[in-house]
Design an enzyme around this catalytic site. Sequence first.
Site, PDB file in Angstrom:
ATOM      1  N   THR A 150      57.888  72.518 -43.812  1.00 18.83           N
ATOM      2  CA  THR A 150      57.075  73.722 -43.617  1.00 18.83           C
ATOM      3  C   THR A 150      57.630  74.933 -44.369  1.00 18.83           C
ATOM      4  O   THR A 150      56.890  75.653 -45.043  1.00 18.83           O
ATOM      5  CB  THR A 150      57.005  74.052 -42.110  1.00 18.83           C
ATOM      6  OG1 THR A 150      56.441  72.928 -41.429  1.00 18.83           O
ATOM      7  CG2 THR A 150      56.149  75.269 -41.863  1.00 18.83           C
ATOM      8  N   GLN A 185      50.982  72.135 -42.094  1.00 20.95           N
ATOM      9  CA  GLN A 185      51.508  73.500 -42.019  1.00 20.95           C
ATOM     10  C   GLN A 185      51.567  74.093 -43.419  1.00 20.95           C
ATOM     11  O   GLN A 185      52.057  73.441 -44.346  1.00 20.95           O
ATOM     12  CB  GLN A 185      52.922  73.514 -41.413  1.00 20.95           C
ATOM     13  CG  GLN A 185      52.997  73.040 -39.984  1.00 20.95           C
ATOM     14  CD  GLN A 185      53.308  71.559 -39.892  1.00 20.95           C
ATOM     15  OE1 GLN A 185      53.012  70.798 -40.799  1.00 20.95           O
ATOM     16  NE2 GLN A 185      53.884  71.150 -38.778  1.00 20.95           N
ATOM     17  N   ASP A 208      50.651  78.302 -39.347  1.00 29.33           N
ATOM     18  CA  ASP A 208      51.950  78.808 -39.835  1.00 29.33           C
ATOM     19  C   ASP A 208      51.836  79.755 -41.040  1.00 29.33           C
ATOM     20  O   ASP A 208      52.620  79.657 -41.994  1.00 29.33           O
ATOM     21  CB  ASP A 208      52.893  77.639 -40.202  1.00 29.33           C
ATOM     22  CG  ASP A 208      53.302  76.808 -38.991  1.00 29.33           C
ATOM     23  OD1 ASP A 208      52.920  77.172 -37.864  1.00 29.33           O
ATOM     24  OD2 ASP A 208      54.000  75.799 -39.177  1.00 29.33           O
ATOM     25  N   ASP A 229      50.368  79.220 -34.237  1.00 25.27           N
ATOM     26  CA  ASP A 229      51.722  79.745 -34.477  1.00 25.27           C
ATOM     27  C   ASP A 229      51.772  80.514 -35.788  1.00 25.27           C
ATOM     28  O   ASP A 229      52.710  80.367 -36.576  1.00 25.27           O
ATOM     29  CB  ASP A 229      52.747  78.597 -34.522  1.00 25.27           C
ATOM     30  CG  ASP A 229      52.677  77.721 -33.279  1.00 25.27           C
ATOM     31  OD1 ASP A 229      52.263  78.230 -32.220  1.00 25.27           O
ATOM     32  OD2 ASP A 229      53.040  76.535 -33.362  1.00 25.27           O
ATOM     33  N   ARG A 293      53.654  81.454 -27.904  1.00 23.29           N
ATOM     34  CA  ARG A 293      54.227  80.246 -27.336  1.00 23.29           C
ATOM     35  C   ARG A 293      55.738  80.360 -27.477  1.00 23.29           C
ATOM     36  O   ARG A 293      56.243  80.865 -28.496  1.00 23.29           O
ATOM     37  CB  ARG A 293      53.790  79.001 -28.119  1.00 23.29           C
ATOM     38  CG  ARG A 293      52.294  78.806 -28.200  1.00 23.29           C
ATOM     39  CD  ARG A 293      51.971  77.337 -28.347  1.00 23.29           C
ATOM     40  NE  ARG A 293      52.289  76.774 -29.672  1.00 23.29           N
ATOM     41  CZ  ARG A 293      52.331  75.458 -29.917  1.00 23.29           C
ATOM     42  NH1 ARG A 293      52.143  74.587 -28.930  1.00 23.29           N
ATOM     43  NH2 ARG A 293      52.569  75.018 -31.134  1.00 23.29           N
TER      44      ARG A 293
END
Length: 390
Positions: A150, A185, A208, A229, A293
């Site tokens: 990522t 991602q 991401d 996220d 999160r």
Amino acid sequence: MRRPLVLWATAISSALLAYRFYRLPAPLGNDVQLGAAVDPDKAEGPHQHRRRKCDEHAKWVAKMVALHNATLVLTVDRKGCANFTNLQKAIDAVPDHSSSRTLITLDAGVYAEKVVVWSNKTGVTLQGRGNLASVVAWNDTANSTTGGGTFASATLSVLADGFAAHNVSVQNTARPASPGEAGGQAVALRVAGDKAAFHLCGFYGAQDTLLDERGRHLFRGCVVEGSIDFIFGDARSLYLGCTISSVANAGEDGASEVTGSVTAHGRASAAERTGFAFVRCSVVGTGRVWLGRAWGPYATVVFARCHFDDVVAPGGWNDWNEPGRQQTAFFAEYDCTGPGAANVTRRVPYAKQLDQREAAPFMDLSYIDGDQWGLPPMLGGVAVASADVI
Ligand SMILES: *[C@@H]1O[C@H](CO)[C@@H](O)[C@H](O)[C@H]1NC(C)=O
Ligand SMILES: *[C@@H]1O[C@H](CO)[C@@H](O)[C@H](O)[C@H]1NC(C)=O
Ligand SMILES: *[C@@H]1O[C@H](CO)[C@@H](O)[C@H](O)[C@H]1NC(C)=O
Ligand SMILES: *[C@@H]1O[C@H](CO)[C@@H](O)[C@H](O)[C@H]1NC(C)=O
Ligand SMILES: *[C@@H]1O[C@H](CO)[C@@H](O)[C@H](O)[C@H]1NC(C)=O
Ligand SMILES: *[C@@H]1O[C@H](CO)[C@@H](O)[C@H](O)[C@H]1NC(C)=O
Ligand SMILES: *[C@@H]1O[C@H](CO)[C@@H](O)[C@H](O)[C@H]1NC(C)=O
């Protein structure tokens, strides 16, 4: 070999000439293209047309030189009026470990490049012509980086300290991964240098989008778009007056299913001083999202004086399926408004509602020790486009 000093300086009022210009060793980068193609449709001769185009570019560069206190100026465009046609080449020309500032101007256009500001390229200011006008775009994913994962998927990686960007956008244009699909991602911006400031910038992607990895950072008047996220990492950052836009899927069972999360903060221990603070931001978009999160057990995220559309899940926050994190994560809100903030009795029990005194430390530049480096550029002592934020 001597070169004439800065042609555009004549356009700047002498009061602003507190700048020193350095020569780079000749020859110029081999990317300099002065004989680029011209528009044949113009009635005027190609040379006049090109000159006019380049005059406009030079005027804009002169304005930006006046705005930023830079020691060296490097220009990038797609029309052949600038020092480079490629942003990475300009970054490579920045002196190593410099304690003074290098201004890189990025004219309007889409720069299809993967760009790294290596850690030795300190003190760079990147100035574009507007979010969505000057665009850096690439499409790597965690999969496509062959083992890099990522972090390596970023379109722009800022590893150096003292970076600033104004009015540019960074996009990761990879196809958004389906929920549950591994390897999709796709980071637009990765920032791991200290004291980095982004003013009026845009970051576009899906899963991401913004790896806010480590260091102290400011995001002022920016747009961040993503799904899952999409602001993640373990930095200490202040998001001031930003628009946070969810492009998460709307969910199978209507609006109630939560398919994304704005943040995933990675703080690992009580001893760290990291956290994400959002002040006067708005959270808008399509699919339902949590505000955060708990990626790290001590994840620290505060939303203060923000506006939440109803894309914000009523529960607000998520423990990453680690109930132990409910005791250690710090997930808090202060004085937020809008449909997504209307009924805080539905928030998860470990979410905090702060009072003014508790929220204050998160709400200004002192949170990131940014009282100097976080300020917007000044012209004649007046902040440019500071407007409503700060
Ligand atoms: C960049 O272009 C300007 C204007 O043409 C020129 O004066 C300057 O020397 C160039 N700088 C470098 C580092 O090539
Ligand atoms: C401009 O930068 C120089 C060093 O790079 C610094 O000494 C000077 O104080 C700066 N001026 C302003 C107005 O920020
Ligand atoms: C700057 O960093 C790049 C990438 O890590 C490296 O290739 C280069 O050798 C470095 N330059 C210096 C002077 O350390
Ligand atoms: C940013 O771009 C907008 C739109 O092009 C422009 O109005 C504004 O003056 C620019 N501001 C800065 C600081 O670059
Ligand atoms: C990126 O775009 C290129 C050109 O359109 C395409 O061939 C490639 O598959 C894309 N990569 C990813 C990871 O989406
Ligand atoms: C990433 O690679 C894995 C294994 O090859 C594959 O199952 C997955 O669909 C890929 N993901 C994307 C988004 O291409
Ligand atoms: C707020 O949520 C609670 C719990 O779901 C519910 O009982 C209450 O009616 C809601 N209040 C409003 C004003 O919607």
